[in-house]
Motif scaffolding. Structure first.
Motif, PDB file in Angstrom:
ATOM      1  N   ALA A 123       0.814  -1.215   0.000  1.00 14.49           N
ATOM      2  CA  ALA A 123       0.000   0.000   0.000  1.00 14.49           C
ATOM      3  C   ALA A 123       0.847   1.265   0.000  1.00 14.49           C
ATOM      4  CB  ALA A 123      -0.937  -0.003   1.204  1.00 14.49           C
ATOM      5  N   VAL A 124       1.982   1.240   0.698  1.00 16.54           N
ATOM      6  CA  VAL A 124       2.822   2.436   0.812  1.00 16.54           C
ATOM      7  C   VAL A 124       3.818   2.527  -0.348  1.00 16.54           C
ATOM      8  CG1 VAL A 124       4.560   3.599   2.220  1.00 16.54           C
ATOM      9  CG2 VAL A 124       2.576   2.559   3.314  1.00 16.54           C
ATOM     10  N   CYS A 125       4.451   1.420  -0.684  1.00 16.45           N
ATOM     11  CA  CYS A 125       5.531   1.441  -1.679  1.00 16.45           C
ATOM     12  C   CYS A 125       5.045   1.228  -3.109  1.00 16.45           C
ATOM     13  CB  CYS A 125       6.575   0.384  -1.316  1.00 16.45           C
ATOM     14  SG  CYS A 125       7.339   0.629   0.308  1.00 16.45           S
ATOM     15  N   HIS A 126       3.925   0.536  -3.294  1.00 20.49           N
ATOM     16  CA  HIS A 126       3.399   0.272  -4.636  1.00 20.49           C
ATOM     17  C   HIS A 126       1.886   0.526  -4.678  1.00 20.49           C
ATOM     18  CE1 HIS A 126       7.265  -1.567  -5.682  1.00 20.49           C
ATOM     19  NE2 HIS A 126       7.182  -2.237  -4.541  1.00 20.49           N
ATOM     20  N   PRO A 127       1.457   1.734  -4.376  1.00 17.75           N
ATOM     21  CA  PRO A 127       0.005   2.001  -4.288  1.00 17.75           C
ATOM     22  C   PRO A 127      -0.753   1.768  -5.586  1.00 17.75           C
ATOM     23  CG  PRO A 127       1.269   4.043  -4.277  1.00 17.75           C
ATOM     24  CD  PRO A 127       2.254   2.947  -4.138  1.00 17.75           C
ATOM     25  N   LEU A 128      -0.124   2.072  -6.732  1.00 18.63           N
ATOM     26  CA  LEU A 128      -0.814   1.912  -8.011  1.00 18.63           C
ATOM     27  C   LEU A 128      -0.994   0.436  -8.381  1.00 18.63           C
ATOM     28  CD1 LEU A 128       0.877   4.764 -10.085  1.00 18.63           C
ATOM     29  CD2 LEU A 128      -1.292   4.818  -8.822  1.00 18.63           C
TER      30      LEU A 128
END
Length: 304
Positions: A123-128
């Motif tokens: 969620a934080v490092c790869h939100p897309l």
């Protein structure tokens, strides 16, 4: 009482037998446990009722709340009954059930916390890419795996522990049946069992804990690169609170299950066990859920 497994019961000495403030500690434990049950039950209800919380993250949170509720229900009612009635007996079958459910829920929570840390990392490092990397199929697999691995370890430890012959002293210096404490009463060589239990602890405790530390290290690195100060502060505060609960839970469990036998103390094990059986379950809904904006909105909606 007789030697071997012919005895029909064990004796739990309890949590309050070596202190003068028995009533105060008893009331504090009961209040904490009741609050934990209500808080976790309300979190499950809230996540189930609000459609905005029907996401993998909150599903994992609901499973954590369910495990915490069951963990408290496995330990506290028997302890309260023993204190009020003064009858501290427990049958071998009851002792085996306590070991099974405790290991199942504790071990399952270890893996579930690791799954939750992966969810936060994505969620934080790869939100897309979150819908792809953390889809419902993976979420359900991680949840089922947590329950199955915990149950397998619980069944093995309960069966192995009760297979030993026990000496004349069937007094368990604890407030519930826990495998390391019960093994001390065995009148047989327990080296092989303790070695296997140590390997299981490495798999159930150190491996998930290492994965959690790696996930939060990557999250911290991503947070430090954020441009906006408020976003960085919020993310850092959330991660630090999550880690504090994780360290408390894993630290207490590692101290109990991975400490060498020669350094173990029944009194210390009993005190440390309070952290991951009574106090950690009340912290989880506060730290993981009630500080989230989505949960606050769902709570306001539920309360009208």
């Amino acid at each position: 009482m007789k030697n071997g497994n012919t005895t029909s019961y064990f004796i739990l000495l309890g949590l309050f037998n070596h202190t003068e403030a028995k009533l105060f500690l008893f009331v504090m434990v009961v209040t904490t446990s009741f609050t934990s049950l209500v808080g976790n039950a309300f979190m499950i209800f809230l996540i189930h009722q609000d459609a905005r919380l029907h996401t993998p993250m909150y599903f994992l949170l609901s499973q954590l709340s369910l495990m915490d509720m069951m963990l408290v229900s496995t330990i506290v009612p028997k302890m309260v009954t023993d204190y009020l009635t003064g009858e501290k007996f427990i049958s071998p079958a009851g002792c085996g059930l306590q070991i099974f459910f405790f290991i199942t829920l504790g071990g399952g929570e270890c893996f579930l916390l690791a799954a939750m840390s992966y969810d936060r990392y994505v969620a934080v490092c790869h939100p897309l890419r979150y819908p792809i990397l953390m889809n419902w199929q993976l979420c359900l697999r991680m949840t089922l795996g947590s329950w199955v691995l915990g149950a397998a370890d619980g069944l093995m430890q309960a069966a192995a522990t009760l297979s030993f012959p026990f000496c004349d002293a069937h007094e368990i210096n604890h407030f519930f049946c826990e495998a390391p404490t019960l093994v001390r009463l065995a009148c047989a060589d327990t080296f092989v069992f303790e070695y296997v239990m140590y390997i299981c602890c490495v798999l159930m405790l150190l491996v998930p804990f290492s994965l959690i530390l790696i996930s939060y290290s990557l999250i911290l690195a991503a947070v430090l690169q954020m441009r906006f100060r408020e976003a960085r502060k919020k993310a850092f505060t959330t991660c630090s609170s999550h880690l504090s609960v994780v360290v408390l839970f894993y630290g207490a469990a590692i101290f109990t299950y991975m400490q060498p036998k020669s350094y173990r103390s029944a009194h210390h094990d009993k005190v440390v066990s309070v952290f991951y059986t009574i106090f950690t379950p009340i912290l989880n809904p506060l730290i993981y859920s009630l500080r989230n904006r989505e949960v606050k909105l769902a709570l306001r909606k539920c309360l009208g």
